[in-house]
Design an enzyme around this catalytic site. Structure first.
Site, PDB file in Angstrom:
ATOM      1  N   LYS A 204       0.822  -1.216   0.000  1.00 32.77           N
ATOM      2  CA  LYS A 204       0.000   0.000   0.000  1.00 32.77           C
ATOM      3  C   LYS A 204       0.851   1.259   0.000  1.00 32.77           C
ATOM      4  O   LYS A 204       2.041   1.241   0.304  1.00 32.77           O
ATOM      5  CB  LYS A 204      -0.994  -0.045   1.153  1.00 32.77           C
ATOM      6  CG  LYS A 204      -2.018  -1.154   0.925  1.00 32.77           C
ATOM      7  CD  LYS A 204      -3.231  -1.078   1.810  1.00 32.77           C
ATOM      8  CE  LYS A 204      -4.245  -2.129   1.350  1.00 32.77           C
ATOM      9  NZ  LYS A 204      -5.455  -2.156   2.205  1.00 32.77           N
ATOM     10  N   ARG A 250      -2.885 -10.337   5.050  1.00 30.40           N
ATOM     11  CA  ARG A 250      -3.247 -10.478   3.635  1.00 30.40           C
ATOM     12  C   ARG A 250      -2.127  -9.869   2.800  1.00 30.40           C
ATOM     13  O   ARG A 250      -1.880  -8.663   2.876  1.00 30.40           O
ATOM     14  CB  ARG A 250      -4.580  -9.769   3.372  1.00 30.40           C
ATOM     15  CG  ARG A 250      -5.098  -9.861   1.954  1.00 30.40           C
ATOM     16  CD  ARG A 250      -6.417  -9.096   1.828  1.00 30.40           C
ATOM     17  NE  ARG A 250      -6.979  -9.201   0.486  1.00 30.40           N
ATOM     18  CZ  ARG A 250      -6.663  -8.417  -0.534  1.00 30.40           C
ATOM     19  NH1 ARG A 250      -5.760  -7.442  -0.354  1.00 30.40           N
ATOM     20  NH2 ARG A 250      -7.222  -8.573  -1.718  1.00 30.40           N
TER      21      ARG A 250
END
Length: 272
Positions: A204, A250
């Site tokens: 991210k 994840r």
């Protein structure tokens, strides 16, 4: 949890695994690398992404979920649509990962409750094309924790059982870099809510601007690293998540995170 995006526009690997054959091969490779769940998604939720209709999303994910399940893989479906979740559960998915926490589709709670499967409740303030403008907090850790507990309470009232629920603080969803770092630092307050916690920091944006050297601090003007260059930082955040008591992480690069967690497990096993 290994990430398998069968989308043309995901932020780090859009289009790479959009063919069902390559997607299934990728899913099996994630399992071989150590993934215990493979999370199949057919709609990008990157900032600014446009929604996908349910028919298109089902066409992308159902064949992949079916074949992976037939190979004995534990498959989760990453969707905000009840009809897509139901179709995937019908062909073998065992978990629904809803980044809206059941808010985007009022039928989602009913589908999850009826199936009795694990349901991931993510902190969510609005759709991807508006999330950046919604990133306003006084105390992000406290506000995320309160919002998650409210969603848990609502889902329990809708018929889900406590054992079905996993909460996700939603790194990157209506949060800027400072919010994400604060959430990571305060993750023990989220695990302290008493629910299983899923952490998804993989590749991210906030991991793309790290200090160039110890003590240098962040340079907000620096060009962020490419998404594919953030796997080592992802592995480090996954280790911090495990130390804070997360149930699962994840990630796109399962091998790197497995190695980081292996180091932690070895040290934990001999610590006196």
């Amino acid at each position: 949890m290994g990430v398998l995006n069968v989308t043309p526009d995901s932020f780090s690997d859009g289009g790479v695994w959009s063919d069902p054959g390559s997607a299934v091969a990728r899913g099996l490779a994630l399992v071989a690398a150590g993934a215990e769940l493979v999370d199949v998604g057919g709609e990008s939720t990157r900032p600014g992404a446009r929604p996908v209709d349910a028919e298109t999303e089902r066409a992308r994910v159902v064949p992949v979920v079916r074949e992976l399940a037939e190979h004995g893989v534990s498959v989760s479906v990453d969707t905000m649509k009840a009809s897509v979740a139901a179709a995937c559960l019908d062909v073998g998915a065992v978990l629904v990962n809803d980044v809206s926490g059941g808010l985007a589709d009022p039928q989602m709670a009913q589908v999850a409750a009826a199936a009795g499967v694990t349901f991931v409740v993510t902190h969510w303030r609005g759709p991807s094309d508006r999330m950046d403008e919604l990133a306003v907090y006084d105390d992000v850790v406290a506000e995320v924790g309160t919002a998650l507990q409210r969603r848990v309470d609502a889902l329990l009232a809708a018929g889900l059982s406590p054992g079905q629920l996993v909460v996700d603080p939603g790194f990157g969803f209506a949060k800027d870099a400072g919010h994400n770092w604060a959430l990571l630092a305060g993750l023990d307050r989220i695990t302290g809510l008493g629910h299983r916690v899923l952490v998804g920091t993989s590749r991210k944006r906030f991991l793309g601007r790290l200090p160039a050297r110890p003590g240098a601090g962040l340079d907000p003007q620096a060009e962020p690293s490419a998404a594919l260059e953030r796997d080592m930082a992802t592995a480090a955040t996954s280790l911090l998540a495990a130390q804070a008591g997360a149930w699962a992480v994840r990630v796109h690069d399962v091998g790197a995170t497995r190695s980081a967690l292996g180091v932690w497990e070895m040290v934990s096993g001999v610590r006196v």
